[in-house]
Design a protein around this motif. Sequence first.
Motif, PDB file in Angstrom:
ATOM      1  N   LEU A  47      -4.325  -1.317  -5.170  1.00  0.00           N
ATOM      2  CA  LEU A  47      -5.156  -0.296  -4.548  1.00  0.00           C
ATOM      3  C   LEU A  47      -4.840   1.089  -5.095  1.00  0.00           C
ATOM      4  O   LEU A  47      -3.671   1.434  -5.316  1.00  0.00           O
ATOM      5  N   ALA A  48      -5.895   1.884  -5.291  1.00  0.00           N
ATOM      6  CA  ALA A  48      -5.735   3.302  -5.591  1.00  0.00           C
ATOM      7  C   ALA A  48      -5.491   4.046  -4.278  1.00  0.00           C
ATOM      8  O   ALA A  48      -5.717   3.513  -3.186  1.00  0.00           O
ATOM      9  N   ASP A  49      -5.055   5.291  -4.382  1.00  0.00           N
ATOM     10  CA  ASP A  49      -4.749   6.056  -3.174  1.00  0.00           C
ATOM     11  C   ASP A  49      -5.980   6.321  -2.320  1.00  0.00           C
ATOM     12  O   ASP A  49      -5.867   6.573  -1.117  1.00  0.00           O
ATOM     13  N   ASN A  50      -7.176   6.292  -2.917  1.00  0.00           N
ATOM     14  CA  ASN A  50      -8.397   6.520  -2.141  1.00  0.00           C
ATOM     15  C   ASN A  50      -8.901   5.260  -1.449  1.00  0.00           C
ATOM     16  O   ASN A  50      -9.949   5.280  -0.806  1.00  0.00           O
ATOM     17  N   GLY A  51      -8.160   4.148  -1.587  1.00  0.00           N
ATOM     18  CA  GLY A  51      -8.525   2.906  -0.918  1.00  0.00           C
ATOM     19  C   GLY A  51      -9.307   1.933  -1.769  1.00  0.00           C
ATOM     20  O   GLY A  51      -9.502   0.777  -1.364  1.00  0.00           O
ATOM     21  N   ALA A 108       0.826  -1.202   0.000  1.00  0.00           N
ATOM     22  CA  ALA A 108       0.000   0.000   0.000  1.00  0.00           C
ATOM     23  C   ALA A 108       0.864   1.257   0.000  1.00  0.00           C
ATOM     24  O   ALA A 108       2.071   1.215   0.245  1.00  0.00           O
ATOM     25  N   LYS A 109       0.228   2.407  -0.260  1.00  0.00           N
ATOM     26  CA  LYS A 109       0.951   3.663  -0.478  1.00  0.00           C
ATOM     27  C   LYS A 109       1.779   4.109   0.725  1.00  0.00           C
ATOM     28  O   LYS A 109       2.785   4.793   0.562  1.00  0.00           O
ATOM     29  N   ASP A 110       1.369   3.736   1.951  1.00  0.00           N
ATOM     30  CA  ASP A 110       2.131   4.133   3.133  1.00  0.00           C
ATOM     31  C   ASP A 110       3.164   3.099   3.544  1.00  0.00           C
ATOM     32  O   ASP A 110       3.915   3.302   4.505  1.00  0.00           O
ATOM     33  N   GLY A 111       3.212   1.973   2.824  1.00  0.00           N
ATOM     34  CA  GLY A 111       4.173   0.930   3.135  1.00  0.00           C
ATOM     35  C   GLY A 111       3.850   0.128   4.381  1.00  0.00           C
ATOM     36  O   GLY A 111       4.622  -0.755   4.769  1.00  0.00           O
ATOM     37  N   GLN A 112       2.707   0.394   5.008  1.00  0.00           N
ATOM     38  CA  GLN A 112       2.368  -0.257   6.268  1.00  0.00           C
ATOM     39  C   GLN A 112       1.415  -1.434   6.110  1.00  0.00           C
ATOM     40  O   GLN A 112       1.080  -2.096   7.096  1.00  0.00           O
ATOM     41  N   ALA A 118      -3.680   2.831 -11.475  1.00  0.00           N
ATOM     42  CA  ALA A 118      -2.871   4.011 -11.174  1.00  0.00           C
ATOM     43  C   ALA A 118      -3.295   4.582  -9.824  1.00  0.00           C
ATOM     44  O   ALA A 118      -4.466   4.473  -9.434  1.00  0.00           O
ATOM     45  N   PRO A 119      -2.384   5.198  -9.081  1.00  0.00           N
ATOM     46  CA  PRO A 119      -2.739   5.744  -7.762  1.00  0.00           C
ATOM     47  C   PRO A 119      -3.942   6.682  -7.797  1.00  0.00           C
ATOM     48  O   PRO A 119      -4.745   6.699  -6.866  1.00  0.00           O
ATOM     49  N   ASP A 120      -4.094   7.455  -8.901  1.00  0.00           N
ATOM     50  CA  ASP A 120      -5.221   8.382  -9.021  1.00  0.00           C
ATOM     51  C   ASP A 120      -6.358   7.809  -9.863  1.00  0.00           C
ATOM     52  O   ASP A 120      -7.294   8.539 -10.216  1.00  0.00           O
ATOM     53  N   GLU A 121      -6.270   6.526 -10.205  1.00  0.00           N
ATOM     54  CA  GLU A 121      -7.283   5.813 -11.003  1.00  0.00           C
ATOM     55  C   GLU A 121      -7.424   6.369 -12.420  1.00  0.00           C
ATOM     56  O   GLU A 121      -8.453   6.189 -13.062  1.00  0.00           O
ATOM     57  N   SER A 122      -6.372   7.004 -12.938  1.00  0.00           N
ATOM     58  CA  SER A 122      -6.448   7.575 -14.284  1.00  0.00           C
ATOM     59  C   SER A 122      -6.230   6.538 -15.375  1.00  0.00           C
ATOM     60  O   SER A 122      -6.628   6.752 -16.522  1.00  0.00           O
ATOM     61  N   TYR A 140     -15.641  -1.618   2.423  1.00  0.00           N
ATOM     62  CA  TYR A 140     -15.728  -1.870   0.991  1.00  0.00           C
ATOM     63  C   TYR A 140     -17.180  -2.015   0.557  1.00  0.00           C
ATOM     64  O   TYR A 140     -17.990  -2.660   1.223  1.00  0.00           O
ATOM     65  N   GLN A 141     -17.472  -1.406  -0.588  1.00  0.00           N
ATOM     66  CA  GLN A 141     -18.800  -1.476  -1.179  1.00  0.00           C
ATOM     67  C   GLN A 141     -18.898  -2.703  -2.092  1.00  0.00           C
ATOM     68  O   GLN A 141     -17.889  -3.331  -2.415  1.00  0.00           O
ATOM     69  N   PRO A 142     -20.108  -3.083  -2.521  1.00  0.00           N
ATOM     70  CA  PRO A 142     -20.262  -4.265  -3.389  1.00  0.00           C
ATOM     71  C   PRO A 142     -19.373  -4.198  -4.624  1.00  0.00           C
ATOM     72  O   PRO A 142     -19.142  -3.123  -5.188  1.00  0.00           O
ATOM     73  N   ALA A 143     -18.871  -5.346  -5.040  1.00  0.00           N
ATOM     74  CA  ALA A 143     -17.952  -5.423  -6.172  1.00  0.00           C
ATOM     75  C   ALA A 143     -18.637  -4.999  -7.465  1.00  0.00           C
ATOM     76  O   ALA A 143     -19.783  -5.387  -7.730  1.00  0.00           O
ATOM     77  N   GLU A 144     -17.925  -4.204  -8.271  1.00  0.00           N
ATOM     78  CA  GLU A 144     -18.425  -3.743  -9.558  1.00  0.00           C
ATOM     79  C   GLU A 144     -17.557  -4.316 -10.669  1.00  0.00           C
ATOM     80  O   GLU A 144     -16.328  -4.207 -10.625  1.00  0.00           O
TER      81      GLU A 144
END
Length: 315
Positions: free
Chosen positions: A154-158, A97-101, A207-211, A185-189
């Motif tokens: 994972l994207a940065d928004n989780g 994950a983005k924080d390495g934790q 991508a981290p920003d989902e672009s 987590y919401q239902p899978a799409e």
Amino acid sequence: MKKILTAIALLGFSIIGRAQNSKNLVPQIFEPGVISKGDYESHGTFTPSGDTLYFIKCTYDLKISAICVSYKRKGKWTDPEVASFSGKYMDADPFVAKDGQALYFMSNRPLKDGDPVKDDTDIWKVMMTKDGWGVPIRLDVPVNSEKDEYYPTLADNGNIYFGSTRDGGKGGSDIWCCKYQDGKYQPAENLGDAINTPYHDYEAFIAPDESYLIYNSSRPNGLKNLDFYISYKQNGVWTKAKKLPEPISSNSIDWSPKVTRDGKWFYFGSTRSTDPVTPKKADNMEQLNRKLQSANNGLSDIYIADFEAIKQALK
């Protein structure tokens, strides 16, 4: 500002090592003889700092698969070790994950240690503690199901993206997303027809920003086996996927795509071999064993290439 730019430059250098001059589309084997060393190595993931690499060593059929780790110390990558939480069950597909934790991965391990292994694979998560990695926990529904789930990123928004053979897909395997909202987590799409096909589509890097999304597909307009495809999110809608150009995609099995945190480098696993058309003869068993037990032997190695060059080739 100068210190910040210097730190960014050093981060890029620390990740690449021997591949630092690969400013073109030709992928290079990452750290041959240390990381890529003739076994089946693939599915790498760097920590955000760029000085730690988790990856898998496995048999071709994944009956044996463990997550390993190597550290960059004093400019050199260390000999790999088995990650503290792996080595017993079939573990694969690590993602830091983005924080390495936190580290996410796929496993067939049972819910209770000592029980038989599961018939399907699930997505698990392990958290870093003051004493190292803790005890892995299985992600609950809606991320996991009674079918196979694998290759979480994972994207940065989780939001978590993953492959699954669950019901409701377009084909043998599809790419799905569970949005992370209000702490759960919401239902899978299903990502829909722009991404998924009646064939196998899986192992997606978001991508981290989902672009953009880069993933594998077995669709018939590829070169052979598995090829890489990319789709961009424009106004909230995924564009029709485009195949990554040769020699990134190849006639071999290419999988486990990821991009470094700074966006500079694309890295992946591949069974390609770049031996010359007229190879050198092995005159004795020592020479033959050296060829069999070295990187570039046609088993999976980890490769790295300039991501900016890939983006330019797609224009």
